[in-house]
Design a protein around this motif. Sequence first.
Motif, short mmCIF file in Angstrom:
data_model
loop_
_atom_site.label_atom_id
_atom_site.label_comp_id
_atom_site.label_asym_id
_atom_site.label_seq_id
_atom_site.Cartn_x
_atom_site.Cartn_y
_atom_site.Cartn_z
N ALA A 192 40.93 37.48 53.59
CA ALA A 192 41.22 36.67 52.41
C ALA A 192 40.08 36.75 51.39
CB ALA A 192 41.46 35.22 52.81
N SER A 193 38.84 36.72 51.88
CA SER A 193 37.69 36.84 50.98
C SER A 193 37.70 38.20 50.29
CB SER A 193 36.39 36.65 51.76
OG SER A 193 36.35 35.37 52.38
N ALA A 194 37.99 39.25 51.08
CA ALA A 194 38.05 40.61 50.50
C ALA A 194 39.16 40.71 49.46
CB ALA A 194 38.25 41.64 51.61
N TRP A 195 40.31 40.08 49.75
CA TRP A 195 41.42 40.15 48.79
C TRP A 195 41.07 39.44 47.49
CZ3 TRP A 195 45.01 43.56 49.12
CH2 TRP A 195 46.14 43.46 48.31
N GLY A 196 40.17 38.47 47.57
CA GLY A 196 39.70 37.83 46.35
C GLY A 196 38.93 38.77 45.44
N LEU A 197 38.47 39.90 46.02
CA LEU A 197 37.74 40.91 45.24
C LEU A 197 38.65 42.05 44.78
CD1 LEU A 197 34.55 41.13 47.49
CD2 LEU A 197 34.82 39.83 45.37
N PHE A 198 39.95 41.88 44.94
CA PHE A 198 40.92 42.91 44.60
C PHE A 198 40.81 43.35 43.15
CE2 PHE A 198 45.55 43.89 43.60
CZ PHE A 198 45.52 45.15 44.16
N TRP A 199 40.32 42.43 42.30
CA TRP A 199 40.21 42.76 40.88
C TRP A 199 39.14 43.83 40.61
CZ3 TRP A 199 35.65 41.97 38.18
CH2 TRP A 199 34.69 41.16 38.81
N LEU A 200 38.17 43.98 41.50
CA LEU A 200 37.09 44.94 41.28
C LEU A 200 37.57 46.39 41.24
CD1 LEU A 200 34.21 43.34 43.37
CD2 LEU A 200 34.22 43.74 40.91
N VAL B 64 45.23 40.90 35.55
CA VAL B 64 43.77 40.98 35.60
C VAL B 64 43.23 41.95 34.56
CG1 VAL B 64 41.86 41.81 37.05
CG2 VAL B 64 43.57 40.29 38.01
N LEU B 65 44.05 42.93 34.19
CA LEU B 65 43.63 43.96 33.23
C LEU B 65 43.93 43.58 31.79
CD1 LEU B 65 44.84 47.05 35.29
CD2 LEU B 65 42.54 46.06 35.22
N HIS B 66 44.56 42.41 31.60
CA HIS B 66 44.93 41.99 30.24
C HIS B 66 44.41 40.61 29.87
CE1 HIS B 66 47.54 45.42 29.36
NE2 HIS B 66 48.00 45.31 30.59
N THR B 67 43.69 39.96 30.78
CA THR B 67 43.10 38.66 30.46
C THR B 67 41.84 38.50 31.30
OG1 THR B 67 43.56 36.29 30.20
CG2 THR B 67 44.33 37.31 32.23
N ASP B 68 41.13 37.41 31.11
CA ASP B 68 39.93 37.16 31.91
C ASP B 68 40.31 37.03 33.39
OD1 ASP B 68 38.61 37.10 29.52
OD2 ASP B 68 38.42 34.91 29.45
N VAL B 69 39.45 37.55 34.26
CA VAL B 69 39.74 37.54 35.70
C VAL B 69 39.94 36.12 36.20
CG1 VAL B 69 38.86 38.13 37.99
CG2 VAL B 69 38.51 39.70 36.08
N ALA B 70 39.03 35.22 35.82
CA ALA B 70 39.13 33.84 36.29
C ALA B 70 40.44 33.19 35.85
CB ALA B 70 37.94 33.02 35.79
N ARG B 71 40.85 33.44 34.61
CA ARG B 71 42.11 32.87 34.13
C ARG B 71 43.29 33.41 34.93
NH1 ARG B 71 42.28 30.40 29.13
NH2 ARG B 71 44.45 31.02 28.84
N ALA B 72 43.29 34.73 35.17
CA ALA B 72 44.39 35.33 35.93
C ALA B 72 44.46 34.72 37.33
CB ALA B 72 44.20 36.84 36.02
N LEU B 73 43.31 34.58 37.99
CA LEU B 73 43.29 34.03 39.35
C LEU B 73 43.76 32.59 39.38
CD1 LEU B 73 39.97 35.65 40.51
CD2 LEU B 73 42.05 35.67 41.87
N GLY C 217 48.32 38.85 29.57
CA GLY C 217 47.76 38.67 30.90
C GLY C 217 48.02 37.28 31.45
N ASP C 218 47.87 36.27 30.62
CA ASP C 218 48.17 34.89 31.05
C ASP C 218 49.63 34.77 31.49
OD1 ASP C 218 45.59 34.29 30.36
OD2 ASP C 218 46.10 32.93 28.72
N ALA C 219 50.53 35.31 30.68
CA ALA C 219 51.96 35.23 30.99
C ALA C 219 52.29 35.96 32.29
CB ALA C 219 52.78 35.80 29.83
N LEU C 220 51.69 37.14 32.49
CA LEU C 220 51.93 37.90 33.71
C LEU C 220 51.41 37.17 34.94
CD1 LEU C 220 51.03 41.49 32.44
CD2 LEU C 220 53.30 40.72 33.20
#
Length: 296
Positions: A15-23, A86-95, A149-152
């Motif tokens: 789960a922790s690794a999946w949290g880094l999926f955006w990298l 994640v590629l169209h908005t801030d990472v934190a917002r997407a998460l 990105g927010d909408a997605l």
Amino acid sequence: MTSQRLPIIVTIVAASAWGLFWLPLRAFEAHGLAAGWATLAIFVTPAVLMLPLAVLRFARNLPTGVGNATTGLLVGGAVALYSESVLHTDVARALILFYVTPVWSTILEVTLLKRRLTASRTTALVLGLGGLITILGGRTGVPVPQNAGDALALLAGMVWAYGSMQVRANPAVGIFETVFSFFLYGGLVAFVIARLPIGVNNHPPGWAELVGLLPWLALATVGFLIPVMWGLLWGSKHIDAGRLGILLQMEAVVGIGSAAVLTDEPFGLVEIIGTLLVVGAGVVDVAGERTGPGRI
């Protein structure tokens, strides 16, 4: 307790690794893959590498996961939508927007399954909506998506909630079938997304770009994507639902925390409050289901 220790450890790590999926998503985009095609590559590569095993299983009359189209499209499609966000908005917002799933889960279960609201789920609903409003409107005063990105990310969370409900209704499916269908059908959704006019540079990669990235895609697949997905699914089969739900919050915590540390994107009071509300909603939701409070 001893028999649960290994599944708990595996689930926390996965789960922790999946949290880094955006990298890896951001890395592949930075090295020449346009947003939609980066998402597609992340899904297609694991599916291609798993295909020989699927053919071997088919030859032995074993299930492959190809028949799990509904859950594959829902769950894989949800992650494909999230990956694109994640590629169209801030990472934190997407998460944060993606992890407002307790809101959608509660609405689906009340409307479709005719379940009554519990006190814990009502609290989770309020917290989740509070986090949603905070993230969407905290900086502008208007709680609506600010970009594609927010909408997605919002749509991804909704689809994930419904897909998770379908997975719980069919627990007998094996891990290989689930993982293969996840990448196979998620890849189909990612292909559709890649063809949509989202973003300014949505051209398919050239042959030279693709060949140069293939070794890194294979490494990310073998060293990250398949093991992490396998670990999450294996752990989920050996841990009770309440404890699993709490452990899976590590995805959001690690993802949001890493985005705050590793990017230059805004992460202030709005994002902190939104994170606390959304993660709190998830914890209250699963903790309440585990303890079984009185219904209201």
